[in-house]
Scaffold this motif. Structure first.
Motif, mmCIF file in Angstrom:
data_model
loop_
_atom_site.group_PDB
_atom_site.id
_atom_site.type_symbol
_atom_site.label_atom_id
_atom_site.label_comp_id
_atom_site.label_asym_id
_atom_site.label_seq_id
_atom_site.Cartn_x
_atom_site.Cartn_y
_atom_site.Cartn_z
ATOM 1 N N LEU A 5 0.824 -1.201 0.000
ATOM 2 C CA LEU A 5 0.000 0.000 0.000
ATOM 3 C C LEU A 5 0.861 1.255 0.000
ATOM 4 O O LEU A 5 0.494 2.276 -0.559
ATOM 5 N N ARG A 6 2.004 1.146 0.662
ATOM 6 C CA ARG A 6 2.893 2.311 0.761
ATOM 7 C C ARG A 6 4.309 1.893 0.402
ATOM 8 O O ARG A 6 4.796 0.868 0.868
ATOM 9 N N ILE A 7 4.952 2.663 -0.435
ATOM 10 C CA ILE A 7 6.341 2.413 -0.783
ATOM 11 C C ILE A 7 7.053 3.757 -0.801
ATOM 12 O O ILE A 7 6.496 4.765 -1.260
ATOM 13 N N ARG A 8 8.273 3.768 -0.276
ATOM 14 C CA ARG A 8 9.022 5.023 -0.177
ATOM 15 C C ARG A 8 9.738 5.282 -1.499
ATOM 16 O O ARG A 8 10.830 4.773 -1.749
ATOM 17 N N LYS A 9 9.135 6.082 -2.335
ATOM 18 C CA LYS A 9 9.705 6.355 -3.647
ATOM 19 C C LYS A 9 10.957 7.216 -3.513
ATOM 20 O O LYS A 9 11.004 8.141 -2.701
ATOM 21 N N PRO A 10 11.979 6.933 -4.313
ATOM 22 C CA PRO A 10 13.190 7.760 -4.288
ATOM 23 C C PRO A 10 12.878 9.219 -4.597
ATOM 24 O O PRO A 10 11.983 9.533 -5.393
ATOM 25 N N ASP A 11 13.617 10.090 -3.936
ATOM 26 C CA ASP A 11 13.456 11.534 -4.091
ATOM 27 C C ASP A 11 14.716 12.079 -4.766
ATOM 28 O O ASP A 11 15.814 12.033 -4.191
ATOM 29 N N ARG A 12 14.588 12.597 -5.991
ATOM 30 C CA ARG A 12 15.742 13.080 -6.741
ATOM 31 C C ARG A 12 16.377 14.318 -6.120
ATOM 32 O O ARG A 12 17.479 14.707 -6.498
ATOM 33 N N ARG A 13 15.728 14.929 -5.163
ATOM 34 C CA ARG A 13 16.309 16.091 -4.484
ATOM 35 C C ARG A 13 17.275 15.697 -3.371
ATOM 36 O O ARG A 13 18.036 16.538 -2.891
ATOM 37 N N ARG A 14 17.234 14.450 -2.972
ATOM 38 C CA ARG A 14 18.108 13.983 -1.907
ATOM 39 C C ARG A 14 19.493 13.655 -2.463
ATOM 40 O O ARG A 14 19.642 13.319 -3.654
ATOM 41 N N PRO A 15 20.541 13.739 -1.643
ATOM 42 C CA PRO A 15 21.905 13.504 -2.148
ATOM 43 C C PRO A 15 22.226 12.029 -2.402
ATOM 44 O O PRO A 15 23.132 11.723 -3.169
ATOM 45 N N GLU A 16 21.482 11.095 -1.760
ATOM 46 C CA GLU A 16 21.785 9.683 -1.945
ATOM 47 C C GLU A 16 21.461 9.245 -3.374
ATOM 48 O O GLU A 16 20.499 9.707 -3.972
ATOM 49 N N PRO A 17 22.275 8.334 -3.943
ATOM 50 C CA PRO A 17 21.984 7.829 -5.289
ATOM 51 C C PRO A 17 20.594 7.194 -5.347
ATOM 52 O O PRO A 17 20.109 6.635 -4.361
ATOM 53 N N LEU A 18 19.962 7.257 -6.513
ATOM 54 C CA LEU A 18 18.620 6.696 -6.664
ATOM 55 C C LEU A 18 18.606 5.200 -6.384
ATOM 56 O O LEU A 18 17.655 4.676 -5.793
ATOM 57 N N TRP A 19 19.668 4.477 -6.830
ATOM 58 C CA TRP A 19 19.680 3.031 -6.593
ATOM 59 C C TRP A 19 19.705 2.727 -5.097
ATOM 60 O O TRP A 19 19.095 1.743 -4.653
ATOM 61 N N GLN A 21 18.434 4.644 -2.674
ATOM 62 C CA GLN A 21 17.095 4.910 -2.150
ATOM 63 C C GLN A 21 16.120 3.794 -2.538
ATOM 64 O O GLN A 21 15.269 3.395 -1.739
ATOM 65 N N ALA A 22 16.247 3.307 -3.776
ATOM 66 C CA ALA A 22 15.390 2.210 -4.209
ATOM 67 C C ALA A 22 15.655 0.946 -3.396
ATOM 68 O O ALA A 22 14.730 0.233 -2.992
ATOM 69 N N GLU A 23 16.931 0.675 -3.156
ATOM 70 C CA GLU A 23 17.290 -0.484 -2.336
ATOM 71 C C GLU A 23 16.681 -0.378 -0.939
ATOM 72 O O GLU A 23 16.097 -1.339 -0.419
ATOM 73 N N GLN A 24 16.794 0.799 -0.326
ATOM 74 C CA GLN A 24 16.262 0.990 1.023
ATOM 75 C C GLN A 24 14.737 0.868 1.037
ATOM 76 O O GLN A 24 14.147 0.352 2.004
ATOM 77 N N ALA A 25 14.087 1.330 -0.013
ATOM 78 C CA ALA A 25 12.631 1.232 -0.079
ATOM 79 C C ALA A 25 12.180 -0.224 -0.148
ATOM 80 O O ALA A 25 11.228 -0.634 0.543
#
Length: 248
Positions: A5-19, A21-25
């Motif tokens: 129902l909820r997934i933490r989508k990567p935020d391109r404004r954050r300094p962490e690489p998208l991959w 953020q995707a891994e953490q989500a």
């Protein structure tokens, strides 16, 4: 498996690489129980839509989670959760408790035996004793997140650990107890892994059938005075892996 129902989508404004953020989500969906052990993940196309990132980013995240032992990929079938598998990589000389804690596991230990026995030929050779010399025999079931991982039988020379028995309370970490009570600090160890089968006496504790594939581990640990511990372990092959990185 229903989609979360909820997934933490990567935020391109954050300094962490998208991959990352995707891994953490995706990791959060596993560790928080949204995706259970054995569940099949949505395919890569659907994951890119859910996370709003590229397929390359999704593949990088999935590969990282597979390397961490949280996922398994089956050719022709898909990707599945396997949160109960412990993946041990390159590590220093640590106790099982420290090793599993570093991997993010909630560790449990159930002592099944603590006794004094005469050293047989194998134990005596490992600990540089005479056959028949007294040793403490400590048998423990090791758990990760409440799941049986392995059965370990440790042998300690009685003259190195006077008064060790009877055990008082739960023995969370043998190495911490040896350090605090006897000043024994490990400096090196010889460890051998081979493929074997779960013996009948261990099958009930490990919740598998006798003859199930397992890692059979033999470890002799030394401090400045010589060998102080010999451990025989049977580790469930479906919940414990050894992964190495090789360099040319």
């Amino acid at each position: 498996m229903s989609e979360p129902l909820r997934i933490r989508k990567p935020d391109r404004r954050r300094p962490e690489p998208l991959w990352h953020q995707a891994e953490q989500a995706l990791r959060a969906l596993i560790t928080e129980g949204e995706w259970q052990d054995g569940d099949q993940l949505p395919n890569e196309t659907r994951l890119t839509e859910m996370l709003e990132v590229s397929r390359i980013t999704v593949r990088h995240a999935l590969r990282r989670l597979e390397e961490a032992g949280l996922l398994r990929r089956e050719h022709g079938r898909g990707t599945f959760v396997r949160r109960s598998t412990i993946v041990a990589g390159i590590r220093g000389l640590t106790s099982f408790t420290d090793e599993m804690t570093n991997l993010g596991e909630v560790i449990g230990t159930r002592a099944t035996e603590g006794s004094e026995v005469p050293a047989d030929e194998e134990v005596a050779e490992a600990l540089q004793l005479a056959i028949g010399d007294p040793v403490v025999r400590l048998r423990r079931l090791r758990l990760g997140n409440g799941n049986p991982i392995g059965v370990q039988t440790a042998y300690l020379p009685v003259d190195r650990v006077p008064g060790f028995l009877p055990l008082q309370g739960e023995l969370a970490s043998l190495y911490n107890t040896l350090r605090d009570r006897y000043g024994i600090v490990p400096t090196e160890a010889d460890e051998l892994y081979r493929v074997g089968a779960v013996e009948a006496g261990d099958a009930g504790l490990l919740e598998v059938g006798a003859g199930t594939a397992a890692f059979i581990v033999r470890r002799t640990t030394f401090d400045a005075s010589g060998p102080f511990e010999y451990v025989q372990s049977t580790m469930r092959a479906d919940r414990y892996e050894i992964r190495s990185k090789l360099f040319y």
